[in-house]
Design a protein around this motif. Structure first.
Motif, short mmCIF file in Angstrom:
data_model
loop_
_atom_site.label_atom_id
_atom_site.label_comp_id
_atom_site.label_asym_id
_atom_site.label_seq_id
_atom_site.Cartn_x
_atom_site.Cartn_y
_atom_site.Cartn_z
N UNK A 145 28.27 52.74 32.21
CA UNK A 145 28.84 51.74 32.95
C UNK A 145 29.49 50.74 31.94
N UNK A 146 30.61 50.19 32.25
CA UNK A 146 31.35 49.24 31.61
C UNK A 146 31.06 47.98 31.62
N UNK A 147 30.76 47.23 30.72
CA UNK A 147 30.45 45.86 31.00
C UNK A 147 31.38 44.66 30.84
N UNK A 148 32.48 44.99 29.96
CA UNK A 148 33.60 44.13 30.08
C UNK A 148 34.48 44.32 31.45
N UNK A 149 34.89 43.19 31.78
CA UNK A 149 35.78 43.27 33.13
C UNK A 149 36.61 42.24 33.13
N UNK A 150 37.33 41.97 34.20
CA UNK A 150 38.47 40.89 34.50
C UNK A 150 38.24 40.64 36.01
N UNK A 151 38.53 39.54 36.61
CA UNK A 151 38.64 39.25 37.93
C UNK A 151 39.74 40.26 38.71
N UNK A 152 40.67 40.77 37.80
CA UNK A 152 41.58 41.95 38.73
C UNK A 152 40.80 43.09 38.91
N UNK A 153 39.96 43.54 38.03
CA UNK A 153 39.34 44.92 37.99
C UNK A 153 38.21 44.43 39.16
N UNK A 154 37.61 43.61 39.16
CA UNK A 154 36.59 43.34 40.23
C UNK A 154 37.40 43.30 41.54
N UNK A 155 38.47 42.34 41.74
CA UNK A 155 39.02 42.68 42.98
C UNK A 155 39.67 43.83 43.60
N UNK A 156 39.93 44.63 42.73
CA UNK A 156 40.30 46.04 42.74
C UNK A 156 39.20 47.20 43.35
N UNK A 157 37.81 46.57 43.25
CA UNK A 157 36.82 47.34 43.75
C UNK A 157 36.00 47.63 42.54
N UNK A 158 35.97 47.28 41.31
CA UNK A 158 34.95 47.91 40.32
C UNK A 158 33.59 47.24 40.91
N UNK A 159 32.47 47.97 40.51
CA UNK A 159 31.15 47.46 40.74
C UNK A 159 30.81 46.84 39.42
N UNK A 160 30.42 45.53 39.45
CA UNK A 160 29.69 44.89 38.38
C UNK A 160 28.93 45.70 37.74
#
Length: 382
Positions: A248-263
Motif C-alpha cells: 500500500x502506498x502512503x503518499x497521497x493527495x486530496x485528488x487521489x483520495x477524492x477519486x476513491x483511493x483507500x487511505x
C-alpha cells in the motif's frame, strides 16, 4: 568503540520490554534485559534512553530517490531525495526505482544515488528496469544487473494495467520474472519483480496469467499501489489470499483520495480484518515520485511529489487511529518488506541485526532520534 543503548522500551517488532542494546561493528551484538547487571568497562560509550520506545528503522520498498515525474513535461520533474529529508523520516533502508521516465533518468543515476545514501550512513538498494519493457539496464540484461551489481536486488517498477506502461504480454512478463528469479538465486538476492499497478480494469490479472501458464509463483511479484482504487484494493485482497504479496502506498493527495483511493492506514486495518497475514502486507512511500492526476481521457492535469515522511506518519495512524498493535503495524512498515526482499538483518532488532532503529518521543507519535548502522544520524543525540 562499543556503544550501549540503555533502557529502551523495545519493539523488535514484537514487544521485548525494557532492554539494553549493545552495538558493535554496525550491528546489535546483544539484547540484554534491563534487569541484568551490565559492566563492560571504560571502553564503551553509553546512551540512556530512559524508557523511551524503540522500534526498527523503517524499510521502504519504493523510493524514487533520484526523482520522478515528467508526465506534464520537463517543468514537472520532481527533485532528488536529500539526505536531510531521509534522516528525518525514520527510513533507514531505501529501495530506489525508476518510473515512467527511463530516458532522462537511468540505472546509472540510481546506483550513484544509492552510493551517496550509503556514504551518508543509510542502506540503499535499487531495482533495475522501469515501467517499460524491454527493460533498461546497466550491463545489458536484467540477469547480469542483479548478479553483478551489488545494489540491484530485483527489477521494477514494471507497469501493468496502466496506460503509461508498455502493455506487456503474459509471455514477456513470464520471461522477465524467470530471468530475475534465476539471477536472484545465483546471487543470493530476492530477484523480486516489483510491479506498478495502474487503475485499468485488468488490475492484477496479468500476474495471475503468468502463474497460471508457468512455474513462476505469484510470490515472485511484489505489486504496489494496491490502495489506489476501491476495486484494485478488493482485487489485492484476493491476490493475497491466493498467496501473493501486496503493498500500500502512503503518499497521497486530496485528488487521489477524492477519486476513491483507500487511505493506507485504513487499507492495512481492512486487510488485517480480512485475515490477510501481516507477512503479506507492506507499506511504501513512493517518495519523490510524481503523483499525477489525469482526466477521464487520460490527459495530464497536474501532479504533486510523494513524501518519504509519509511512511512514519501512516505507521502512527495504524497504531493510534485504527488500534493496530505496534507489532503488526511495524511488520507492515519494516519487517515484511525486509523479508520479501531477502534483507535478513533489516526490519528487526535482535542479535546479529543491523543497528537501525528509531527512538520515539516521550508521550507522542514523533521521532526523537534515528540510528542507522550503529550511529545516531538524527535527533537529540547527534
Amino acid at each position: 568503540m562499543l556503544t550501549l543503548v540503555k533502557n529502551a522500551q523495545l519493539f523488535s517488532p514484537e514487544p521485548r520490554g525494557l532492554c539494553h542494546l549493545l552495538i558493535a561493528d554496525q550491528r546489535i551484538a546483544a539484547v540484554i534485559d534491563a534487569s541484568e547487571a551490565v559492566n563492560l568497562g571504560p571502553l564503551i560509550s553509553t546512551v540512556d534512553l530512559e524508557g523511551r520506545r524503540v522500534i526498527p528503522g523503517l524499510v521502504d520498498p519504493l523510493v524514487h530517490y533520484i526523482g520522478g515525474g515528467g508526465e506534464g513535461g520537463f517543468g514537472n520533474r520532481t527533485a532528488e531525495l536529500s539526505l536531510q529529508d531521509a534522516y528525518a523520516s525514520g527510513v533507514t533502508t531505501l529501495i530506489g526505482a525508476l518510473g515512467t521516465d527511463a530516458l532522462t533518468r537511468t540505472p546509472a543515476n540510481l546506483i550513484g544515488k544509492a552510493r551517496e545514501l550509503l556514504a551518508g550512513g543509510l542502506t540503499a538498494y535499487a531495482y533495475t528496469g522501469s515501467y517499460q519493457l524491454p527493460p533498461v539496464t546497466l550491463t545489458g540484461s536484467i540477469a547480469s544487473d542483479i548478479l553483478y551489481i551489488p545494489e540491484f536486488i530485483g527489477v521494477g517498477e514494471v507497469a501493468i494495467s496502466d496506460h503509461r506502461g508498455s502493455q506487456p504480454t503474459t509471455q514477456e512478463l513470464t520471461r522477465l520474472a524467470s530471468d530475475a528469479r534465476t539471477a536472484g538465486l545465483l546471487a543470493g538476492k530476492s530477484g523480486i519483480v516489483f510491479i506498478h499497478t495502474g487503475d485499468a480494469d485488468s488490475h492484477l490479472e496479468p500476474l495471475r496469467e503468468v502463474a497460471k501458464h508457468s512455474a513462476i509463483p505469484l510470490s515472485q511479484f511484489y505489486p504496489t499501489h494496491i490502495n489506489r482504487t476501491a476495486d484494485l484494493f478488493e482485487d489485492g485482497l484476493r491476490f493475497a489470499r491466493e498467496g501473493g504479496f501486496i503493498d500500500f502506498t502512503t503518499s497521497t493527495t486530496p485528488e487521489l483520495l477524492a477519486g476513491g483511493e483507500v487511505p493506507a492506514s485504513e487499507a492495512v486495518a481492512r486487510a488485517l480484518k480480512a485475515r490477510i497475514d501481516p507477512s503479506q502486507i507492506s507499506l511504501s512511500s513512493d517518495a519523490n515520485a510524481s503523483l499525477p492526476e489525469f482526466d477521464e481521457q487520460h490527459r495530464f492535469v497536474g501532479l504533486k511529489p510523494g513524501k518519504l515522511s509519509s511512511l512514519f506518519e501512516v505507521l502512527g495512524e495504524c497504531i493510534n487511529e485504527h488500534h493496530i498493535t505496534m507489532e503488526q503495524a511495524l511488520r507492515c512498515a519494516s519487517t515484511t518488506a525486509a523479508d520479501i526482499l531477502k534483507l535478513p538483518r533489516k526490519g528487526r532488532l535482535e542479535e546479529g541485526a543491523d543497528a537501525d532503529f528509531i527512538v520515539l518521543a516521550e508521550g507522542r507519535w514523533a521521532i526523537d532520534q534515528v540510528w542507522a548502522l550503529g550511529k545516531s544520524i538524527y535527533g537529540s543525540n547527534p
